[in-house]
Design a protein around this motif. Structure first.
Motif, PDB file in Angstrom:
ATOM      1  N   ALA A  21       0.830  -1.209   0.000  1.00 44.30           N
ATOM      2  CA  ALA A  21       0.000   0.000   0.000  1.00 44.30           C
ATOM      3  C   ALA A  21       0.863   1.257   0.000  1.00 44.30           C
ATOM      4  O   ALA A  21       0.573   2.222  -0.718  1.00 44.30           O
ATOM      5  CB  ALA A  21      -0.930   0.002   1.200  1.00 44.30           C
ATOM      6  N   SER A  22       1.925   1.254   0.785  1.00 47.31           N
ATOM      7  CA  SER A  22       2.831   2.401   0.827  1.00 47.31           C
ATOM      8  C   SER A  22       3.563   2.577  -0.499  1.00 47.31           C
ATOM      9  O   SER A  22       3.789   3.706  -0.948  1.00 47.31           O
ATOM     10  CB  SER A  22       3.854   2.237   1.948  1.00 47.31           C
ATOM     11  N   ALA A  23       3.915   1.480  -1.121  1.00 45.93           N
ATOM     12  CA  ALA A  23       4.601   1.550  -2.421  1.00 45.93           C
ATOM     13  C   ALA A  23       3.679   2.137  -3.487  1.00 45.93           C
ATOM     14  O   ALA A  23       4.098   2.973  -4.287  1.00 45.93           O
ATOM     15  CB  ALA A  23       5.089   0.168  -2.831  1.00 45.93           C
ATOM     16  N   TYR A  24       2.413   1.727  -3.485  1.00 45.20           N
ATOM     17  CA  TYR A  24       1.454   2.292  -4.434  1.00 45.20           C
ATOM     18  C   TYR A  24       1.262   3.787  -4.176  1.00 45.20           C
ATOM     19  O   TYR A  24       1.170   4.581  -5.116  1.00 45.20           O
ATOM     20  CB  TYR A  24       0.106   1.578  -4.358  1.00 45.20           C
ATOM     21  N   LYS A  25       1.218   4.181  -2.920  1.00 50.08           N
ATOM     22  CA  LYS A  25       1.067   5.594  -2.586  1.00 50.08           C
ATOM     23  C   LYS A  25       2.277   6.385  -3.085  1.00 50.08           C
ATOM     24  O   LYS A  25       2.133   7.488  -3.627  1.00 50.08           O
ATOM     25  CB  LYS A  25       0.904   5.768  -1.075  1.00 50.08           C
ATOM     26  N   LEU A  26       3.464   5.839  -2.915  1.00 48.79           N
ATOM     27  CA  LEU A  26       4.685   6.484  -3.391  1.00 48.79           C
ATOM     28  C   LEU A  26       4.649   6.640  -4.910  1.00 48.79           C
ATOM     29  O   LEU A  26       4.963   7.707  -5.438  1.00 48.79           O
ATOM     30  CB  LEU A  26       5.913   5.679  -2.960  1.00 48.79           C
ATOM     31  N   ILE A  27       4.239   5.591  -5.611  1.00 51.78           N
ATOM     32  CA  ILE A  27       4.140   5.659  -7.075  1.00 51.78           C
ATOM     33  C   ILE A  27       3.157   6.753  -7.488  1.00 51.78           C
ATOM     34  O   ILE A  27       3.446   7.547  -8.387  1.00 51.78           O
ATOM     35  CB  ILE A  27       3.727   4.293  -7.661  1.00 51.78           C
ATOM     36  N   ARG A  28       2.000   6.799  -6.837  1.00 48.84           N
ATOM     37  CA  ARG A  28       1.009   7.837  -7.166  1.00 48.84           C
ATOM     38  C   ARG A  28       1.581   9.231  -6.942  1.00 48.84           C
ATOM     39  O   ARG A  28       1.392  10.138  -7.763  1.00 48.84           O
ATOM     40  CB  ARG A  28      -0.268   7.643  -6.350  1.00 48.84           C
ATOM     41  N   THR A  29       2.294   9.415  -5.835  1.00 43.68           N
ATOM     42  CA  THR A  29       2.883  10.717  -5.524  1.00 43.68           C
ATOM     43  C   THR A  29       3.922  11.117  -6.575  1.00 43.68           C
ATOM     44  O   THR A  29       3.905  12.243  -7.077  1.00 43.68           O
ATOM     45  CB  THR A  29       3.537  10.692  -4.128  1.00 43.68           C
ATOM     46  N   LEU A  30       4.813  10.198  -6.893  1.00 45.12           N
ATOM     47  CA  LEU A  30       5.853  10.500  -7.881  1.00 45.12           C
ATOM     48  C   LEU A  30       5.255  10.754  -9.253  1.00 45.12           C
ATOM     49  O   LEU A  30       5.682  11.681  -9.965  1.00 45.12           O
ATOM     50  CB  LEU A  30       6.885   9.367  -7.932  1.00 45.12           C
ATOM     51  N   ASN A  31       4.261   9.959  -9.637  1.00 44.13           N
ATOM     52  CA  ASN A  31       3.622  10.170 -10.937  1.00 44.13           C
ATOM     53  C   ASN A  31       2.888  11.507 -10.985  1.00 44.13           C
ATOM     54  O   ASN A  31       2.882  12.175 -12.017  1.00 44.13           O
ATOM     55  CB  ASN A  31       2.675   9.018 -11.279  1.00 44.13           C
ATOM     56  N   GLU A  32       2.298  11.916  -9.889  1.00 43.25           N
ATOM     57  CA  GLU A  32       1.627  13.217  -9.845  1.00 43.25           C
ATOM     58  C   GLU A  32       2.644  14.343 -10.027  1.00 43.25           C
ATOM     59  O   GLU A  32       2.380  15.314 -10.737  1.00 43.25           O
ATOM     60  CB  GLU A  32       0.848  13.385  -8.533  1.00 43.25           C
ATOM     61  N   LEU A  34       5.432  14.119 -11.677  1.00 42.82           N
ATOM     62  CA  LEU A  34       5.819  14.088 -13.087  1.00 42.82           C
ATOM     63  C   LEU A  34       4.740  14.714 -13.974  1.00 42.82           C
ATOM     64  O   LEU A  34       5.055  15.449 -14.917  1.00 42.82           O
ATOM     65  CB  LEU A  34       6.110  12.651 -13.530  1.00 42.82           C
ATOM     66  N   LYS A  35       3.473  14.458 -13.672  1.00 38.31           N
ATOM     67  CA  LYS A  35       2.372  15.061 -14.438  1.00 38.31           C
ATOM     68  C   LYS A  35       2.415  16.576 -14.328  1.00 38.31           C
ATOM     69  O   LYS A  35       2.198  17.285 -15.314  1.00 38.31           O
ATOM     70  CB  LYS A  35       1.017  14.557 -13.932  1.00 38.31           C
ATOM     71  N   GLN A  36       2.691  17.088 -13.122  1.00 34.69           N
ATOM     72  CA  GLN A  36       2.776  18.534 -12.912  1.00 34.69           C
ATOM     73  C   GLN A  36       3.907  19.160 -13.735  1.00 34.69           C
ATOM     74  O   GLN A  36       3.842  20.329 -14.087  1.00 34.69           O
ATOM     75  CB  GLN A  36       2.979  18.853 -11.424  1.00 34.69           C
ATOM     76  N   LYS A  37       4.926  18.350 -14.049  1.00 29.04           N
ATOM     77  CA  LYS A  37       6.051  18.814 -14.864  1.00 29.04           C
ATOM     78  C   LYS A  37       5.784  18.628 -16.357  1.00 29.04           C
ATOM     79  O   LYS A  37       6.636  18.929 -17.176  1.00 29.04           O
ATOM     80  CB  LYS A  37       7.323  18.072 -14.471  1.00 29.04           C
ATOM     81  N   ARG A  43       0.164   4.228 -14.999  1.00 31.87           N
ATOM     82  CA  ARG A  43      -0.383   3.811 -13.709  1.00 31.87           C
ATOM     83  C   ARG A  43       0.301   2.525 -13.224  1.00 31.87           C
ATOM     84  O   ARG A  43       0.487   1.585 -13.981  1.00 31.87           O
ATOM     85  CB  ARG A  43      -1.876   3.575 -13.852  1.00 31.87           C
ATOM     86  N   GLY A  44       0.672   2.523 -11.957  1.00 27.63           N
ATOM     87  CA  GLY A  44       1.251   1.320 -11.348  1.00 27.63           C
ATOM     88  C   GLY A  44       2.745   1.163 -11.531  1.00 27.63           C
ATOM     89  O   GLY A  44       3.337   0.199 -11.068  1.00 27.63           O
ATOM     90  N   ARG A  45       3.372   2.121 -12.191  1.00 27.29           N
ATOM     91  CA  ARG A  45       4.826   2.099 -12.337  1.00 27.29           C
ATOM     92  C   ARG A  45       5.314   3.531 -12.476  1.00 27.29           C
ATOM     93  O   ARG A  45       4.559   4.424 -12.804  1.00 27.29           O
ATOM     94  CB  ARG A  45       5.262   1.237 -13.509  1.00 27.29           C
ATOM     95  N   VAL A  46       6.589   3.721 -12.206  1.00 28.72           N
ATOM     96  CA  VAL A  46       7.165   5.057 -12.259  1.00 28.72           C
ATOM     97  C   VAL A  46       8.554   4.960 -12.882  1.00 28.72           C
ATOM     98  O   VAL A  46       9.200   3.906 -12.817  1.00 28.72           O
ATOM     99  CB  VAL A  46       7.212   5.703 -10.848  1.00 28.72           C
ATOM    100  N   SER A  47       8.992   6.032 -13.474  1.00 25.57           N
ATOM    101  CA  SER A  47      10.325   6.088 -14.062  1.00 25.57           C
ATOM    102  C   SER A  47      11.367   5.693 -13.015  1.00 25.57           C
ATOM    103  O   SER A  47      11.394   6.253 -11.912  1.00 25.57           O
ATOM    104  CB  SER A  47      10.598   7.505 -14.568  1.00 25.57           C
ATOM    105  N   ARG A  48      12.196   4.738 -13.349  1.00 23.92           N
ATOM    106  CA  ARG A  48      13.248   4.290 -12.424  1.00 23.92           C
ATOM    107  C   ARG A  48      14.195   5.452 -12.106  1.00 23.92           C
ATOM    108  O   ARG A  48      14.588   5.665 -10.963  1.00 23.92           O
ATOM    109  CB  ARG A  48      14.032   3.124 -13.028  1.00 23.92           C
ATOM    110  N   GLN A  49      14.542   6.221 -13.114  1.00 21.54           N
ATOM    111  CA  GLN A  49      15.453   7.347 -12.917  1.00 21.54           C
ATOM    112  C   GLN A  49      14.859   8.360 -11.948  1.00 21.54           C
ATOM    113  O   GLN A  49      15.532   8.816 -11.026  1.00 21.54           O
ATOM    114  CB  GLN A  49      15.753   8.019 -14.253  1.00 21.54           C
ATOM    115  N   TYR A  50      13.590   8.699 -12.131  1.00 20.32           N
ATOM    116  CA  TYR A  50      12.944   9.680 -11.249  1.00 20.32           C
ATOM    117  C   TYR A  50      12.825   9.122  -9.825  1.00 20.32           C
ATOM    118  O   TYR A  50      13.059   9.835  -8.856  1.00 20.32           O
ATOM    119  CB  TYR A  50      11.575  10.075 -11.797  1.00 20.32           C
ATOM    120  N   PHE A  51      12.485   7.852  -9.709  1.00 22.14           N
ATOM    121  CA  PHE A  51      12.409   7.201  -8.404  1.00 22.14           C
ATOM    122  C   PHE A  51      13.742   7.326  -7.671  1.00 22.14           C
ATOM    123  O   PHE A  51      13.792   7.727  -6.506  1.00 22.14           O
ATOM    124  CB  PHE A  51      12.038   5.722  -8.588  1.00 22.14           C
TER     125      PHE A  51
END
Length: 64
Positions: A21-32, A34-37, A43-51
Motif C-alpha cells: 500500500a505504501s509503495a502504491y502511494k509512493l508511485i502515485r505521488t511520484l507520478n503526480e 511528473l504530471k505537474q512537470k 499507472r502502477g509504475r514510475v520512471s526508475r530514474q525519477y524514483f
C-alpha cells in the motif's frame, strides 16, 4: 535481472522494505509530480530514474 525503464510496486516493496500500500502511494505521488512537470505517466509504475532521484537524491551521470 536487467534494469527496465520503469520500476513497479513489487520492486519498490523489496527495495525500501515497505508495504505494498505504501509503495502504491509512493508511485502515485511520484507520478503526480511528473504530471505537474508535463510528463506522461503509466499507472502502477514510475520512471526508475525519477524514483532514484527522489528517493536517494542521485541522478545518473550525463542525464538531467
Amino acid at each position: 535481472m536487467a534494469e527496465t525503464t520503469f520500476i513497479r510496486v513489487e520492486e519498490i516493496v523489496k527495495e525500501l522494505d515497505i508495504s505494498e500500500a505504501s509503495a502504491y502511494k509512493l508511485i502515485r505521488t511520484l507520478n503526480e509530480e511528473l504530471k505537474q512537470k508535463g510528463f506522461y505517466t503509466v499507472r502502477g509504475r514510475v520512471s526508475r530514474q525519477y524514483f532514484e532521484e527522489r528517493v536517494y537524491g542521485v541522478a545518473k551521470k550525463g542525464v538531467s
